[in-house]
Design a protein around this motif. Structure first.
Motif, mmCIF file in Angstrom:
data_model
loop_
_atom_site.group_PDB
_atom_site.id
_atom_site.type_symbol
_atom_site.label_atom_id
_atom_site.label_comp_id
_atom_site.label_asym_id
_atom_site.label_seq_id
_atom_site.Cartn_x
_atom_site.Cartn_y
_atom_site.Cartn_z
ATOM 1 N N ALA A 23 -6.020 5.634 40.145
ATOM 2 C CA ALA A 23 -6.646 4.761 39.150
ATOM 3 C C ALA A 23 -6.326 3.295 39.431
ATOM 4 N N ALA A 24 -5.102 3.017 39.832
ATOM 5 C CA ALA A 24 -4.715 1.632 40.132
ATOM 6 C C ALA A 24 -5.522 1.082 41.305
ATOM 7 N N LYS A 25 -5.712 1.899 42.336
ATOM 8 C CA LYS A 25 -6.489 1.444 43.490
ATOM 9 C C LYS A 25 -7.962 1.264 43.122
ATOM 10 N N ALA A 26 -8.491 2.143 42.273
ATOM 11 C CA ALA A 26 -9.886 2.028 41.841
ATOM 12 C C ALA A 26 -10.120 0.722 41.086
ATOM 13 N N MET A 27 -9.161 0.340 40.253
ATOM 14 C CA MET A 27 -9.281 -0.911 39.505
ATOM 15 C C MET A 27 -9.146 -2.129 40.416
ATOM 16 N N GLN A 28 -8.527 -1.945 41.566
ATOM 17 C CA GLN A 28 -8.397 -3.032 42.541
ATOM 18 C C GLN A 28 -9.690 -3.214 43.339
ATOM 19 N N VAL A 29 -10.291 -2.118 43.775
ATOM 20 C CA VAL A 29 -11.460 -2.170 44.661
ATOM 21 C C VAL A 29 -12.755 -2.394 43.889
ATOM 22 N N GLY A 30 -12.902 -1.714 42.757
ATOM 23 C CA GLY A 30 -14.163 -1.739 42.013
ATOM 24 C C GLY A 30 -14.736 -3.107 41.732
ATOM 25 N N PRO A 31 -13.952 -4.063 41.249
ATOM 26 C CA PRO A 31 -14.513 -5.364 40.883
ATOM 27 C C PRO A 31 -14.896 -6.254 42.079
ATOM 28 N N ILE A 32 -14.552 -5.857 43.300
ATOM 29 C CA ILE A 32 -14.707 -6.739 44.460
ATOM 30 C C ILE A 32 -15.865 -6.348 45.364
ATOM 31 N N ILE A 33 -16.162 -5.053 45.458
ATOM 32 C CA ILE A 33 -17.021 -4.545 46.522
ATOM 33 C C ILE A 33 -18.446 -5.113 46.482
ATOM 34 N N GLN A 34 -19.001 -5.334 45.289
ATOM 35 C CA GLN A 34 -20.371 -5.838 45.202
ATOM 36 C C GLN A 34 -20.472 -7.284 45.697
#
Length: 453
Positions: A333-344
């Protein structure tokens, strides 16, 4: 508006002599005449007006501007002992069958996914994959690149689809991914010690250039279509980092050299900037995800002609699920919150920088069949609608080295054709409402409903 397709099944008990007309057919040929209000010429990047497509024996035989007299085609089909279909796509846009260049058809997200692996057999995953494959096809994706599975179960799925045993998209599969001990490719991350075995090249786990050669050769023996490597950390494994480098440049070069010897392309899962740099310098054909890609990475990718497959939908979905307590283990979950906001935003910068982009979604990270949501995310990132349609047709076909076979509606090619209501150049979300699907001349979906074969 729902597409209305008028299907006329010829039931003539006789045939008329038509001499040596161009519509003469070999025995038992099936003919379909599709009248499209609009048709995407993906190669030229143009939306054409009214167009009629003649499909004969699974291939595109003719293309005509406007409408045609269907009677000669109907008579020829019946003379040859085949069937005839006339499909009038009222207010619909016809497009080439779509290509998703990043899928995992043998798995799917679930809050129980991390415990299922201790309860489900490989046969369970294989059987479920047939459902995911059909769902993907009915969403308009007639070809996919499958970049990672559990135990080569995607090879069995590909073979079953090719044999006509189960319906699904045309698959190009990498089998199990190749990566390092404890890395994103290591299937025993997070296991207790007595279960966390030390995998080797036959499992896709490498720790030297020599291991790399063995792993690629094993994949060739297994019957894969391409190679997938994991040079960086990832989101959904149970390790701590999403972006650390996990393969050396020498290991990557060894994989690529061996893969290219066997005619394979190499796709590289890479979130971190350093891992991306190493992968590009190592000669991979594509970077998948690329979340923390920097300007130097983009410059190198342009210089080396490396493709980029953004998978924005996957980043957004894991971020959403990470907010649900217990859906993922805490470190995931911590990694998902790190990657999710950046990829787009990264995808938008890569487009502006001129990096080559092909459509891919990381299907399985989100539920299969929702692939077309990626179109809207790409447009929101700053890519024009025509560009994103080409990303899922001509661009993805070029990445697959199948540009002479897939990605366009053209005479002589296989008849992979879909239809959507309205004009996707005006509203890209219409790509989420595919109402007609034809693959190799066989109709799988009509009027928005699956066709029983």
């Amino acid at each position: 508006m729902t597409v209305r397709c008028a299907l006329v099944l010829a039931t003539l008990m006789f045939s008329l002599p038509i001499g040596s007309m161009a519509t003469d057919l070999p025995a038992n040929h099936d003919v379909s005449v599709l009248h499209c209000v609009r048709l995407l010429d993906s190669g030229a990047g143009k939306m054409l007006g009214e167009t009629t497509v003649i499909v004969d024996g699974g291939r595109i035989k003719e293309l005509h501007a406007g409408t045609v007299d269907i009677q000669p085609y109907q008579q020829a089909a019946m003379k040859a002992g085949g069937s005839f279909h006339y499909l009038n796509m009222v207010k619909a846009t016809c497009l080439p069958g779509l290509i998703d260049a990043h899928t995992h058809l043998t798995d799917e997200t679930s809050p129980t996914a991390y415990t299922d692996q201790f309860r489900l057999n490989i046969a369970d995953y294989a059987i479920r994959s047939t459902v995911y494959a059909k769902r993907t096809l009915l969403a308009g994706f007639t070809s996919v690149r499958n970049v990672g599975d559990n135990q080569n179960d995607s090879i069995a799925l590909r073979n079953a689809i090719n044999a006509g045993i189960v319906p699904g998209p045309r698959m190009f599969t990498a089998g199990v991914p190749i990566g390092s001990t404890g890395g994103h490719a290591d299937p025993t991350d997070g296991y207790r010690r007595d279960l966390a075995r030390d995998g080797g090249p036959s499992d896709g786990i490498i720790n030297s250039p020599e291991d790399a050669l063995k792993a690629v050769r094993q994949h060739y023996k297994d019957g894969v279509d391409l190679i997938k490597i994991m040079p960086s950390g990832g989101v959904l494994d149970e390790s701590a980092s999403a972006d650390n480098s996990q393969m050396t440049l020498e290991e990557i070069k060894a994989v690529v050299a061996a893969a290219h010897d066997y005619g394979f392309t190499v796709a590289a899962h890479a979130h971190g900037a350093e891992a991306i740099r190493r992968a590009v310098l190592g000669g991979v054909d594509s970077i998948e995800h690329g979340t923390f890609m920097n300007a130097e990475d983009m410059r190198l990718m342009k210089e080396h002609g490396t493709w980029y497959v953004p998978t924005i939908i996957a980043g957004k979905y894991v971020q959403e699920m990470a907010a649900i307590p217990g859906y993922y283990p805490p470190q995931v979950a911590a990694k998902a919150m790190q990657v999710g906001p950046i990829i787009q935003a990264t995808a938008g910068r890569a487009y502006k920088a001129g990096v080559k982009i092909a459509f891919g979604t990381d299907a399985a990270v989100y539920p299969h069949g929702q692939n077309a949501k990626e179109f809207k995310y790409m447009v929101d990132a700053g890519m024009p609608p025509m560009f994103v349609l080409q990303a899922a047709t001509t661009h993805a076909a070029e990445l697959l080295h199948k540009q002479d076979q897939l990605g366009q509606i053209a005479v002589g090619r296989g008849a992979d054709i879909i239809a959507v209501p309205g004009n996707p150049l005006d509203d890209i979300t219409t790509m989420q409402h595919v109402s007609f699907v034809m693959k190799d001349g066989v109709i799988y979906k009509q009027d928005g409903k699956p066709v029983e074969l």
